[in-house]
Design an enzyme around this catalytic site. Structure first.
Site, PDB file in Angstrom:
ATOM      1  N   LYS A 162       0.820  -1.212   0.000  1.00 28.22           N
ATOM      2  CA  LYS A 162       0.000   0.000   0.000  1.00 28.22           C
ATOM      3  C   LYS A 162       0.858   1.268   0.000  1.00 28.22           C
ATOM      4  O   LYS A 162       0.546   2.239  -0.697  1.00 28.22           O
ATOM      5  CB  LYS A 162      -0.950  -0.015   1.200  1.00 28.22           C
ATOM      6  CG  LYS A 162      -1.988  -1.132   1.126  1.00 28.22           C
ATOM      7  CD  LYS A 162      -2.995  -1.055   2.250  1.00 28.22           C
ATOM      8  CE  LYS A 162      -3.933  -2.260   2.241  1.00 28.22           C
ATOM      9  NZ  LYS A 162      -4.649  -2.450   0.974  1.00 28.22           N
ATOM     10  N   GLU A 252      -9.254  -4.839  -1.136  1.00 26.28           N
ATOM     11  CA  GLU A 252      -8.871  -6.219  -1.415  1.00 26.28           C
ATOM     12  C   GLU A 252      -9.510  -7.053  -0.322  1.00 26.28           C
ATOM     13  O   GLU A 252      -9.077  -7.027   0.831  1.00 26.28           O
ATOM     14  CB  GLU A 252      -7.345  -6.365  -1.421  1.00 26.28           C
ATOM     15  CG  GLU A 252      -6.848  -7.552  -2.236  1.00 26.28           C
ATOM     16  CD  GLU A 252      -6.664  -8.790  -1.407  1.00 26.28           C
ATOM     17  OE1 GLU A 252      -7.634  -9.583  -1.329  1.00 26.28           O
ATOM     18  OE2 GLU A 252      -5.596  -8.967  -0.830  1.00 26.28           O
ATOM     19  N   CYS A 286      -5.769 -14.925   1.471  1.00 24.97           N
ATOM     20  CA  CYS A 286      -7.066 -14.533   0.913  1.00 24.97           C
ATOM     21  C   CYS A 286      -7.344 -15.182  -0.430  1.00 24.97           C
ATOM     22  O   CYS A 286      -8.502 -15.414  -0.790  1.00 24.97           O
ATOM     23  CB  CYS A 286      -7.157 -13.013   0.795  1.00 24.97           C
ATOM     24  SG  CYS A 286      -5.796 -12.277  -0.126  1.00 24.97           S
ATOM     25  N   GLU A 464      -4.160  -3.673  -6.673  1.00 28.39           N
ATOM     26  CA  GLU A 464      -2.873  -3.379  -6.056  1.00 28.39           C
ATOM     27  C   GLU A 464      -1.785  -3.972  -6.935  1.00 28.39           C
ATOM     28  O   GLU A 464      -1.984  -4.972  -7.615  1.00 28.39           O
ATOM     29  CB  GLU A 464      -2.807  -3.945  -4.635  1.00 28.39           C
ATOM     30  CG  GLU A 464      -3.752  -3.231  -3.690  1.00 28.39           C
ATOM     31  CD  GLU A 464      -3.531  -3.565  -2.235  1.00 28.39           C
ATOM     32  OE1 GLU A 464      -3.367  -2.630  -1.441  1.00 28.39           O
ATOM     33  OE2 GLU A 464      -3.534  -4.761  -1.897  1.00 28.39           O
TER      34      GLU A 464
END
Length: 490
Positions: A162, A252, A286, A464
């Site tokens: 990030k 996300e 994830c 991202e």
């Protein structure tokens, strides 16, 4: 007594005390040890961080692109110099095996920062001719102060994913790590400062998402929020961000990703992929491919290959180099995963292996859950519909390509998908039909810095990594220039 000293907030280039006296504990999930007391930020601290970020961002944005690039490259060098130290801390805080954190977490985060450091001089506008006497040029300008809110499974990597494009584009960032795993993000703040990033450009506020996260998303002078976490929380963040000041958002979120094994697949390769897609990081990824679709005719053979590979899992103390399977991130999360396993048993899935908490010896004090494989699963089962975020694989049989594509897409999520086949025509045909933002063919899990990652449906908004993410941290200003006469109608 905690192993480490009191952990403070990081604002304006250094550690500062929170404006209140509240703290929370960082717990080692391998043994229940209190690693540190961590200060809990207040609403006043959020405002302090915003003021510092506004000041630092002006200095940072005024630097040349080459200057910013050099500083970020120095941060990359420091990250790599301190890799083993950071990996050891990440293992203590998350429970992930040192064999993972040493070779993946910091390494891949540094790779992303290096990638964006190289792209800084490439941020440029364009010139658009209108006629002989007039043209338009565009400028890509930083947003200003942006925020990142991280998840607990890849703390420093997510903070780098990030902050790297945000800082490369000339922004300042306020980052809130997960309350469960906050320690390495504070170290990242130290590294940015040591590298020469101006004070205030990267600030870390620790505390709960319910409080600190909400204050950040509601703050009117924060221009963007990038969030990684669960879908339900993501919806709240998005609603808060838009209602407060129409912030830009990147999300996300969760996944329940399908891995499709076709009848021509190399079953050994397919089993290897399925193991990595379910049990790497003890299943706390994830993008995991937790719905494993296998042709009914091959299901028995595939199950045998999975059971053979489960025997190669080496659970234990994650600080041990020989261990490849650590505890779950917290005792609370362990109970959640065990609850899902119980539902799988209750709803008729056939348990192939695992299904319980690991106990005895080193396991008694930790949040360990055995690698669990269910088969004969059906699409309506809870373990097939909901994200578990633990070491639980569900094997589902199918008969035709059309059937498996339809069932793979029958989910509210759309983060990832993968297929295993020798037929490249089929591979591309099916990938084009799958409703997922990240897809793999004959592989699983790699996310290079150049690769945009993000989801379809309720798995996210925006991307991202990759060049496109850098653009999302800028806004375009259009400027028209008239060289000729100006005609007024008045």
């Amino acid at each position: 007594m905690a192993r480490f000293e009191l952990q403070k907030l990081y604002i304006d280039g250094g550690y500062v005390d929170a404006s209140n006296t509240e703290t929370f504990d960082s717990i080692n999930p391998a043994n229940g040890e209190v690693l540190a007391k961590i200060q809990r930020a207040s609403k006043e601290d959020v405002e302090r961080a915003v003021v510092a970020a506004e000041k630092g961002q002006k200095i940072w944005a005024a630097m040349t692109a080459v200057e910013r690039s050099r500083i970020l490259r120095r941060a990359v060098d420091i990250l790599r110099e301190r890799n083993d130290e950071l990996a050891a801390l990440e293992t203590l805080d998350t429970g992930k095996a040192i064999s993972e954190t040493r070779y993946v977490d910091i390494v891949t985060g540094a790779d992303v920062l290096e990638y964006y450091a190289g792209l800084v001089p490439a941020i440029e506008g364009e010139q658009i001719p209108l006629r002989d006497s007039s043209f338009v040029y565009t400028r890509r300008e930083p947003l200003g102060v942006v925020a990142g809110i991280g998840a607990w499974n890849y703390p420093i990597q997510i903070a780098l994913w990030k902050s790297a494009p945000a800082l490369a584009a000339g922004n300042a960032m306020i980052f809130k790590p997960s309350e469960v795993t906050s320690l390495t993000t504070l170290k990242l703040a130290e590294i940015y400062t040591e590298a020469g990033v101006p004070n205030g450009v990267f600030n870390v506020l620790t505390g709960s998402g319910r409080e600190v996260g909400t204050w950040i998303t509601e703050h009117p002078r924060i221009e963007k929020v990038s969030f990684t976490g669960g879908t339900d929380t993501g919806k709240k963040v998005m609603a808060s961000a838009s209602s407060s000041s129409l912030k830009e958002v990147t999300m996300e979120l969760g996944g329940k990703s399908p891995l499709i094994v076709f009848d021509d697949a190399d079953l050994d390769r397919a089993a290897d992929i399925a193991m990595m897609a379910n049990f790497y990081s003890s299943g706390q990824v994830c993008t995991n491919g937790t719905r494993v679709f296998v042709p009914n005719a091959l299901k028995g053979e595939f199950e045998a290959k999975i059971l053979e590979r489960v025997k190669r899992i080496r659970p234990g103390n994650p600080e041990d180099e020989n261990i490849n399977f650590g505890p779950l991130v917290s005792f609370e999360h362990m109970e959640s995963v065990l609850g899902y396993i119980a539902k799988g048993k209750e709803q008729g899935a056939r348990l192939l292996c695992g299904g319980d908490r690991l106990t005895g010896g080193v396991f008694d004090k930790g949040a360990f859950v055995a690698a669990t494989v269910f088969t004969d699963c059906t699409d309506e089962m809870t373990i097939v519909r909901e994200e578990i975020f633990g070491p639980v694989m569900s094997i589902l049989g199918y008969d035709t390509e059309d059937e498996v594509v339809r069932r793979a897409n029958d989910t509210d999520f759309g983060l990832a998908a993968g297929i295993v086949t020798r037929d490249l025509n089929r591979a591309h045909r099916v990938i084009h039909l799958l409703e997922a933002g990240i897809c793999w063919i004959n592989a699983w899990g790699e996310s290079a810095a150049q690769m945009p990652v993000g989801g379809y449906k309720q798995s996210g908004v925006g991307r991202e990594n990759g060049i496109s993410s850098l653009a999302q941290y800028t806004r375009i200003k259009s400027v028209q220039i008239e060289l000729g006469d100006y005609a007024s109608v008045f």
